[in-house]
Design a protein around this motif. Structure first.
Motif, PDB file in Angstrom:
ATOM      1  N   ALA A 272       0.852  -1.192   0.000  1.00 19.98           N
ATOM      2  CA  ALA A 272       0.000   0.000   0.000  1.00 19.98           C
ATOM      3  C   ALA A 272       0.884   1.238   0.000  1.00 19.98           C
ATOM      4  CB  ALA A 272      -0.908  -0.004   1.224  1.00 19.98           C
ATOM      5  N   PRO A 273       0.842   2.053  -1.058  1.00 21.82           N
ATOM      6  CA  PRO A 273       1.708   3.233  -1.129  1.00 21.82           C
ATOM      7  C   PRO A 273       1.166   4.477  -0.444  1.00 21.82           C
ATOM      8  CG  PRO A 273       0.548   2.953  -3.195  1.00 21.82           C
ATOM      9  CD  PRO A 273       0.159   1.797  -2.332  1.00 21.82           C
ATOM     10  N   ALA A 274      -0.142   4.532  -0.153  1.00 20.36           N
ATOM     11  CA  ALA A 274      -0.701   5.774   0.382  1.00 20.36           C
ATOM     12  C   ALA A 274      -1.730   5.593   1.484  1.00 20.36           C
ATOM     13  CB  ALA A 274      -1.325   6.593  -0.763  1.00 20.36           C
ATOM     14  N   LEU A 275      -2.533   4.530   1.435  1.00 20.18           N
ATOM     15  CA  LEU A 275      -3.619   4.340   2.392  1.00 20.18           C
ATOM     16  C   LEU A 275      -3.490   2.996   3.101  1.00 20.18           C
ATOM     17  CD1 LEU A 275      -6.643   5.554   0.225  1.00 20.18           C
ATOM     18  CD2 LEU A 275      -5.536   6.817   2.080  1.00 20.18           C
ATOM     19  N   VAL A 276      -3.988   2.932   4.311  1.00 14.09           N
ATOM     20  CA  VAL A 276      -4.036   1.668   5.041  1.00 14.09           C
ATOM     21  C   VAL A 276      -4.887   0.675   4.250  1.00 14.09           C
ATOM     22  CG1 VAL A 276      -4.863   0.543   7.148  1.00 14.09           C
ATOM     23  CG2 VAL A 276      -3.762   2.788   7.284  1.00 14.09           C
ATOM     24  N   PRO A 277      -4.423  -0.546   4.027  1.00 12.47           N
ATOM     25  CA  PRO A 277      -5.226  -1.541   3.304  1.00 12.47           C
ATOM     26  C   PRO A 277      -6.576  -1.769   3.973  1.00 12.47           C
ATOM     27  CG  PRO A 277      -2.965  -2.301   3.532  1.00 12.47           C
ATOM     28  CD  PRO A 277      -3.097  -1.071   4.398  1.00 12.47           C
ATOM     29  N   GLY A 278      -7.579  -2.089   3.163  1.00 13.52           N
ATOM     30  CA  GLY A 278      -8.938  -2.233   3.672  1.00 13.52           C
ATOM     31  C   GLY A 278      -9.081  -3.217   4.804  1.00 13.52           C
ATOM     32  N   LEU A 279      -8.346  -4.337   4.757  1.00 14.35           N
ATOM     33  CA  LEU A 279      -8.465  -5.355   5.801  1.00 14.35           C
ATOM     34  C   LEU A 279      -7.963  -4.876   7.153  1.00 14.35           C
ATOM     35  CD1 LEU A 279      -7.390  -8.601   3.892  1.00 14.35           C
ATOM     36  CD2 LEU A 279      -9.696  -7.917   4.567  1.00 14.35           C
ATOM     37  N   LEU A 280      -7.229  -3.765   7.175  1.00 15.92           N
ATOM     38  CA  LEU A 280      -6.653  -3.253   8.419  1.00 15.92           C
ATOM     39  C   LEU A 280      -7.283  -1.942   8.869  1.00 15.92           C
ATOM     40  CD1 LEU A 280      -2.871  -3.938   7.635  1.00 15.92           C
ATOM     41  CD2 LEU A 280      -4.411  -5.329   9.027  1.00 15.92           C
ATOM     42  N   GLN A 281      -8.291  -1.468   8.166  1.00 18.35           N
ATOM     43  CA  GLN A 281      -8.861  -0.155   8.473  1.00 18.35           C
ATOM     44  C   GLN A 281      -9.833  -0.198   9.651  1.00 18.35           C
ATOM     45  OE1 GLN A 281     -10.582   1.693   4.999  1.00 18.35           O
ATOM     46  NE2 GLN A 281      -8.661   1.640   3.855  1.00 18.35           N
ATOM     47  N   THR A 282      -9.838   0.886  10.413  1.00 22.09           N
ATOM     48  CA  THR A 282     -10.852   1.092  11.447  1.00 22.09           C
ATOM     49  C   THR A 282     -12.081   1.738  10.810  1.00 22.09           C
ATOM     50  OG1 THR A 282     -10.063   3.306  11.976  1.00 22.09           O
ATOM     51  CG2 THR A 282      -9.073   1.470  13.193  1.00 22.09           C
ATOM     52  N   ALA A 283     -13.183   1.781  11.552  1.00 22.85           N
ATOM     53  CA  ALA A 283     -14.403   2.392  11.032  1.00 22.85           C
ATOM     54  C   ALA A 283     -14.183   3.872  10.734  1.00 22.85           C
ATOM     55  CB  ALA A 283     -15.543   2.214  12.032  1.00 22.85           C
ATOM     56  N   GLY A 284     -13.503   4.579  11.636  1.00 28.37           N
ATOM     57  CA  GLY A 284     -13.283   6.008  11.434  1.00 28.37           C
ATOM     58  C   GLY A 284     -12.435   6.290  10.206  1.00 28.37           C
TER      59      GLY A 284
END
Length: 277
Positions: A104-116
């Motif tokens: 991931a070059p810019a954003l946290v991967p979806g599987l690791l994201q919090t709701a916020g």
């Protein structure tokens, strides 16, 4: 659709494919050659091991004169409206992967994201969306993360560029929570995470978002994504090149221990900047 029901439906897809193929007088190899996949892939479709891509289902329909049956089944089982059309098949594959490796070059991967964090990303891409739309997207993303909580979870490895830790998605409080969650996932040994520091230079520019997936009884896949489209491939030569690229990225990343320290330091920086509540 529950996972058990979904698998039963894929088994029905496979049995129908086998029946109609045999009725048409084709071997697996012959059918595969005509729809531009290997005979082994046709066998995996029939055993519900591998799910076909949409264009393959459409070509099968045309060849077997099945009046769109396999395309309709594909849409019913894969085309989840909560996800972009090009990503729905990837979500399906996540459920059966034994290993997932992401860059991931810019954003946290979806599987690791919090709701916020997921909410902030969704709003950034859809600034005029309704609350209902946003919350549906957030819920879908959090549901995907369940694969890392299951007892049979895949081996998950993420390589993040330092940008991921520094871009203030959703503000300081959201980032503090997100990076704290990321550190927690690592400490709980649910994932291995490495960070490529700014000092690595051009290495981080070699590719955009990249995901590699491996399976128990099916060939590996590579998935790349831009802001508006994604490409899922299982051509062995292309997947091998993608794996080589991932190896190069991992080689210039910090060690898992140093990466965790950097993640926690960045979380603390955001925590100090967050407004008091």
């Amino acid at each position: 659709m529950a996972n058990g029901s979904r698998q039963a439906a894929w088994e029905f897809f496979g049995s129908e494919l086998k029946r109609r193929r045999e009725d048409a007088g084709f071997t697996q190899v012959e059918l595969g050659a005509r729809v531009f996949v290997s005979g082994g892939y046709i066998g995996q479709f029939e055993q519900a091991i591998r799910k076909p891509q949409l264009d393959v289902a459409q070509r099968i329909d045309a060849l077997l004169r099945s009046d769109g049956f396999f395309e309709r089944m594909w849409h019913k089982l894969i085309d989840d409206k909560r996800y972009a059309g090009y990503f729905a098949a990837v979500v399906e594959l996540e459920r059966t992967a034994t290993k997932i490796a992401e860059f991931a070059p810019a954003l946290v991967p979806g599987l690791l994201q919090t709701a916020g964090y997921a909410r902030a990303v969704t709003l950034a891409a859809n600034p005029f969306a309704t609350d209902e739309y946003v919350e549906e997207k957030v819920a879908a993303r959090l549901e995907r993360a369940h694969v890392l909580a299951d007892a049979t979870r895949p081996l998950y490895w993420a390589v993040l560029h330092e940008n991921v830790l520094r871009i203030p998605v959703g503000g300081a409080a959201t980032m503090s929570g997100q990076l704290g969650h990321l550190a927690g996932v690592v400490r709980e040994r649910k994932a291995a995470v490495q960070v490529i520091p700014y000092s690595a230079g051009a290495h981080a520019l070699m590719t955009g978002d990249l995901r590699l997936m491996e399976f128990e009884d099916a060939p590996p896949t590579a998935y790349t994504e831009t802001s508006f489209s994604g490409t899922l491939v299982d051509d062995p030569a292309v997947v091998k090149r993608a794996q080589h690229t991932y190896d190069l990225l991992r080689a210039v990343a910090l060690s898992p221990e140093a990466s965790l320290a950097l993640i926690e330091a960045a979380a603390e920086d955001f925590r100090r900047c967050a407004p008091m509540t």
